[in-house]
Design a protein around this motif. Sequence first.
Motif, short mmCIF file in Angstrom:
data_model
loop_
_atom_site.label_atom_id
_atom_site.label_comp_id
_atom_site.label_asym_id
_atom_site.label_seq_id
_atom_site.Cartn_x
_atom_site.Cartn_y
_atom_site.Cartn_z
N UNK A 122 0.82 -1.21 0.00
CA UNK A 122 0.00 0.00 0.00
C UNK A 122 0.85 1.27 0.00
N UNK A 123 1.55 1.48 -1.11
CA UNK A 123 2.44 2.63 -1.25
C UNK A 123 1.93 3.51 -2.38
N UNK A 124 2.34 4.76 -2.38
CA UNK A 124 1.97 5.63 -3.48
C UNK A 124 1.69 7.07 -3.09
N UNK A 125 1.27 7.33 -1.85
CA UNK A 125 1.12 8.71 -1.42
C UNK A 125 2.50 9.37 -1.36
N UNK A 126 2.56 10.68 -1.55
CA UNK A 126 3.87 11.35 -1.45
C UNK A 126 4.52 11.07 -0.10
N UNK A 127 5.84 10.98 -0.11
CA UNK A 127 6.57 10.63 1.10
C UNK A 127 6.26 11.56 2.28
N UNK A 128 6.18 12.89 2.09
CA UNK A 128 5.84 13.74 3.25
C UNK A 128 4.46 13.42 3.82
N UNK A 129 3.51 13.07 2.96
CA UNK A 129 2.17 12.72 3.43
C UNK A 129 2.21 11.43 4.23
N UNK A 130 2.93 10.44 3.71
CA UNK A 130 3.05 9.17 4.42
C UNK A 130 3.77 9.35 5.74
N UNK A 131 4.82 10.16 5.76
CA UNK A 131 5.55 10.39 7.01
C UNK A 131 4.67 11.09 8.04
N UNK A 132 3.89 12.08 7.60
CA UNK A 132 3.01 12.78 8.54
C UNK A 132 1.95 11.83 9.10
N UNK A 133 1.44 10.95 8.25
CA UNK A 133 0.46 9.94 8.70
C UNK A 133 1.09 9.03 9.75
N UNK A 134 2.30 8.55 9.49
CA UNK A 134 2.99 7.66 10.43
C UNK A 134 3.32 8.38 11.73
N UNK A 135 3.74 9.63 11.63
CA UNK A 135 4.07 10.40 12.83
C UNK A 135 2.84 10.58 13.72
N UNK A 136 1.68 10.80 13.11
CA UNK A 136 0.46 10.98 13.89
C UNK A 136 0.05 9.68 14.58
N UNK A 137 0.23 8.57 13.90
CA UNK A 137 -0.04 7.28 14.55
C UNK A 137 0.85 7.11 15.77
N UNK A 138 2.12 7.42 15.62
CA UNK A 138 3.04 7.28 16.75
C UNK A 138 2.65 8.23 17.89
#
Length: 262
Positions: A122-138
């Motif tokens: 499940x990849x494909x969103x821009x890296x900054x978007x994916x990183x922000x999503x992961x940071x919020x989960x953490x």
Amino acid sequence: MTEYATTSRGDRVAYDLRGSGPAVVFVTGAGPDRADDPITAETAQRVADAGLTAVTFDRLGRGESPAEGRLDLDRELAAVASMIEVAGGSAVLVGHSSGCSVSLRAAEAGLPVTGLALWEAPLGDPAPTTQAWADEIERLLDADDHENAMRHYMKDMPPEWLAGMESSPAWPMIARTVAAYRADAQSLAWAQHALEDGTLDVTVPVLAMYGVETFPEMPVAAASIVAAVPKGTEKEMPGAMHSWEPEPMAAELAEFARGCAG
């Protein structure tokens, strides 16, 4: 019968070992454990019947692999390493969903991986978007806000999946399982960065697969992975709704694993 191994980090991992021959280790995505994943279990048995070693395991914090504390990607990679050892010392990793990015990271980290068979990364969103999503989960996990962490993890998935979970009387207990998804979020953010900046360093053969009935981003993600590695192949396979059909998948894995074993 369930067997157990202890990782280099001291975690106890539950697994099933089937067959003998070139090895495959199944790395599931967020959510399932062996008890509620009959498709992977059937596929593993078919792979074993075809003359290979097949290992399925409960990832950390799931099923019969309970684990406390911060279940990050490093701990998950130690679990994968222990399963490769159980399988005989080297193996093809079969990643499913976010298990694909965990598997990619395992290969790049130098684990004895002979090949990667990846199903619908499940990849494909821009890296900054994916990183922000992961940071919020953490952030939510660190605050012990499991319900919102689960909602955030699933925000781009079909809404009926989350609605079904929230409607269950067991929703608070279900939501707590998101503590085991930290490694998935970290691996997805890492993989998206590596694909975009050209730093993905995976030299083993990679087979990137997706189902004939799937979400439009899945073939795109498979193509991006194949373009980033020197030995990559993408393939459409029988499957729907983010899952594969066991019989053709087992045949494909058996052929791929034998080729990787030389």
